[in-house]
Scaffold this motif. Structure first.
Motif, short mmCIF file in Angstrom:
data_model
loop_
_atom_site.label_atom_id
_atom_site.label_comp_id
_atom_site.label_asym_id
_atom_site.label_seq_id
_atom_site.Cartn_x
_atom_site.Cartn_y
_atom_site.Cartn_z
N THR A 35 1.23 -1.32 0.25
CA THR A 35 0.12 -0.17 0.24
C THR A 35 0.51 1.12 -0.38
O THR A 35 -0.19 2.20 -0.04
N SER A 36 1.75 0.82 -0.07
CA SER A 36 2.70 2.25 0.45
C SER A 36 5.08 2.28 0.34
O SER A 36 5.09 2.15 1.43
N PRO A 37 4.76 2.01 -0.81
CA PRO A 37 6.20 1.72 -1.28
C PRO A 37 7.29 3.46 -1.28
O PRO A 37 7.70 2.90 -1.98
N THR A 38 7.07 3.45 -0.18
CA THR A 38 7.61 4.76 -0.79
C THR A 38 8.38 5.36 0.92
O THR A 38 7.94 4.10 1.99
N ILE A 39 9.84 5.25 1.24
CA ILE A 39 10.95 5.68 2.38
C ILE A 39 10.55 7.13 2.60
O ILE A 39 10.92 7.76 3.86
N SER A 40 9.87 7.82 1.99
CA SER A 40 10.27 9.57 1.91
C SER A 40 8.80 10.47 2.92
O SER A 40 8.08 9.55 2.79
N MET A 41 9.49 10.43 3.88
CA MET A 41 8.70 11.05 5.53
C MET A 41 8.28 12.71 4.52
O MET A 41 7.49 12.92 4.71
N ALA A 42 8.85 13.30 3.89
CA ALA A 42 9.07 14.10 3.47
C ALA A 42 7.54 14.60 2.25
O ALA A 42 7.15 14.77 2.38
N MET A 43 7.49 13.18 1.47
CA MET A 43 6.38 13.09 0.97
C MET A 43 5.22 12.79 1.78
O MET A 43 3.77 12.79 1.21
N ALA A 44 5.30 11.68 2.74
CA ALA A 44 4.22 11.78 3.54
C ALA A 44 3.49 13.12 4.28
O ALA A 44 2.26 13.50 4.07
#
Ligand code: NIG
Ligand code: FE
Length: 431
Positions: free
Chosen positions: A345-354
Motif C-alpha cells: 500500500t505504500s512503497p515509499t521511504i520518504s517522510m517529506a512525501m508523506a
C-alpha cells in the motif's frame, strides 16, 4: 536497539552553524502535541547546534555558539557543517514501517490500475498473503540486508528513527527471523530502530477458517518468544475486516501486556472499529484512522494514544478520500505522520512525501506536518524523552535540508532536498 560501531564513532563533536532556520520543536507544555500546539516549531533564525558524544549539547544563534569557551578551545576537533541557506530540524521519526519483505507487488499494482480494489486483490490471492512465501524462504542475512538498505535510504531522506514491523512471515520461525533481521540491520545502522511484532497481520492460508487457532499461536508462542528474546518492543494487530476482529485484537493486546510488551494497532483503514474498549491497554498509537466515530475522537482527545496517519497508503491505492486530519487535530487528538513503508500500500521511504500529501490532501499546515513527523512520531514510539526535538541532552538526531524556509520541505514534492543527516551524533551525508 544498540549499535557498537556508532557508539565508538559518536564521540566526535559536530557543529551545524549559520542555518537559515533551526526548527527546535521546543514546547513549554509536556505531552504529545495537540490542537494549536501542533504548529509551534520554536524557530531560531541564523542558528547553530552543537553535538558531542551522540547528544545535543547546545542550540541557539550562531553568534552564541561561537562564544562558547569549550568550542573556542576545541574548534579544530569539531566537524563543522555550514548550513547557510539551509534548514535544520529534528531527524524524522518514521513511526510505522513494514521493511521486512522481499519483492515489490507489481501484479497488485497493475490490477489496481485496471480497477480492482485492495480488498478484491487480497481475496483473490494477492495482497499480504502473496508476500509470505518469499519471506518464509529468505535467509536472515538476506532480510537484514534488505532492511539495512531501507534504513540507509530513509536516513538519506532525513529519517533518524524508524519503527520496523515484522508481518510477512506469519509462522513462528519466520516472524522471529524477521525480527532478528531488524535487530541485525539496526546493529550496523547509526540511527535508532524500534521493532514491532506484527504476527497478527492477516490469517495465513494454512489457518484459513481456523483464525482463532492462529490467534492462539500469536498469543502463546510468537509474543512470549519475541518478548523473552527481546526481539520486539511493541505488538501490532491489523484490526479490520479481512484481518483480525476486535475480540481477537483484545486477546492479542492482553497477551502482549502479560508479556511486558506495549501495543499499537492498524485501526480504521478499511472500516470503522470502536476504539474506546482498547484504551485500557494504553496503546501507543492507532494507525491509519481513515474511519473513526465522533465519540472515539472525543475519547482519544483525552488520552495520549497517538493517531498515526499514513497518507502514502491512500495515495498509492489511488483513493479519493484521506484520513480527516483536521477533525482529529481540531478535536485535540495528538496526530503523527508516518510512511507506512510496505510493498502493498505504500512503497515509499520518504517522510517529506508523506508530509506533502498531508498538506495537499489532508489540509495540515506545513508546520503541523513537521511536528507530526518529528516530536509526535517520537511520542508514538514512547521516545519523546530522547527524540523528536532539538534540545540539550536529547539524542543528536538532525536533518539538514537545502531550503531557506521549512515550508519548502513538503512543497518540493518528489525531490529529496536533504543534504545531511546526523544519527546519534554520526554524520551521514546525502551529497
Ligand atoms: O499498513 N493494513 C495492513 N498493513 C499494511 C499493508 C500491507 C500490505 O499490503 O502488504 C498497511 O497498509
Ligand atoms: Fe501498516
Amino acid at each position: 536497539m544498540g549499535n557498537d560501531r556508532a557508539k565508538t564513532r559518536s564521540h566526535q563533536a559536530v557543529l551545524l552553524a549559520n542555518a537559515s532556520q533551526i526548527l527546535t520543536l521546543w514546547a513549554p507544555s509536556p505531552g504529545p502535541r495537540r490542537g494549536p500546539a501542533l504548529k509551534e516549531l520554536s524557530i531560531i533564525i541564523g542558528g547553530a547546534v552543537l553535538c558531542f558524544a551522540g547528544k545535543i549539547v547546545s542550540v541557539g544563534t550562531t553568534k552564541e555558539a561561537l562564544r562558547d569557551l569549550w568550542l573556542k578551545k576545541n574548534r579544530k576537533t569539531v566537524t563543522e557543517i555550514d548550513c547557510a541557506g539551509k534548514v535544520v530540524l529534528p531527524g524524522f521519526v518514521d513511526s510505522h514501517t513494514h521493511p521486512v519483505f522481499v519483492n515489490p507487488r507489481l501484479v497488485d499494482f497493475e490490477k489496481r490500475i485496471e480497477g480492482a480494489s485492495y480488498e478484491q486483490i487480497a481475496s483473490a490471492g494477492g495482497g499480504i498473503r502473496s508476500s509470505l512465501d518469499a519471506v518464509r524462504n529468505a535467509p536472515k542475512k538476506q532480510l537484514a540486508d534488505t532492511v539495512l538498505t531501507a534504513f540507509r535510504d530513509m536516513a538519506a531522506h532525513g529519517t533518524t528513527t524508524v519503527e520496523a514491523k515484522s508481518g510477512y512471515g506469519l509462522t513462528l520461525e519466520s516472524e522471529l527471523r524477521s525480527l532478528a533481521a531488524i535487530r541485525d540491520a539496526a546493529s550496523t545502522w547509526p540511527g535508532t530502530a524500534v521493532a514491532t511484532l506484527l504476527g497478527a497481520h492477516v490469517v495465513p492460508q494454512e489457518f484459513q477458517g481456523r483464525s482463532q487457532k492462529y490467534v492462539e499461536l500469536v498469543c502463546t508462542e510468537m509474543i512470549p518468544r519475541a518478548a523473552r528474546e527481546k526481539l520486539a518492543q511493541f505488538v501490532d494487530v491489523f484490526c479490520d475486516k479481512g484481518a483480525f476482529s476486535p475480540a481477537q485484537t483484545e486477546q492479542i493486546f492482553a497477551a502482549a501486556q502479560a508479556n511486558g510488551l506495549a501495543v499499537r494497532a492498524h485501526m480504521g483503514q478499511l472500516s470503522e472499529t470502536t476504539l474506546a474498549p482498547f484504551l485500557r491497554f494504553k496503546p501507543a498509537s492507532f494507525d491509519h484512522m481513515d474511519h473513526v466515530s465522533d465519540s472515539d475522537v472525543q475519547q482519544l482527545a483525552k488520552n495520549d494514544t497517538v493517531a498515526t496517519l499514513v497518507p502514502g497508503a491512500n495515495y498509492f491505492l489511488g483513493l479519493k478520500d484521506y484520513p480527516n486530519a483536521r477533525r482529529l487535530i481540531d478535536a485535540g487528538v495528538p496526530v503523527a505522520l508516518a510512511t507506512d513503508y510496505n510493498p502493498g500500500t505504500s512503497p515509499t521511504i520518504s517522510m517529506a512525501m508523506a508530509m506533502s500529501l498531508a498538506c495537499t490532501h489532508m489540509k495540515m499546515s506545513p508546520a503541523e506536518a513537521i511536528a507530526a513527523a518529528t516530536i509526535n512520531g517520537a511520542w508514538a514510539l514512547r521516545l519523546a524523552d530522547r527524540k523528536g526535538s532539538i534540545e540539550p541532552g536529547k539524542d543528536a538526531d538532525l536533518a539538514v535540508f537545502a531550503v531557506n524556509d521549512y515550508r519548502e520541505i513538503p512543497y518540493w514534492f518528489g525531490a529529496n532536498r536533504c543534504t545531511h543527516t546526523i544519527l546519534n551524533g554520526i554524520l551521514a551525508s546525502g551529497d
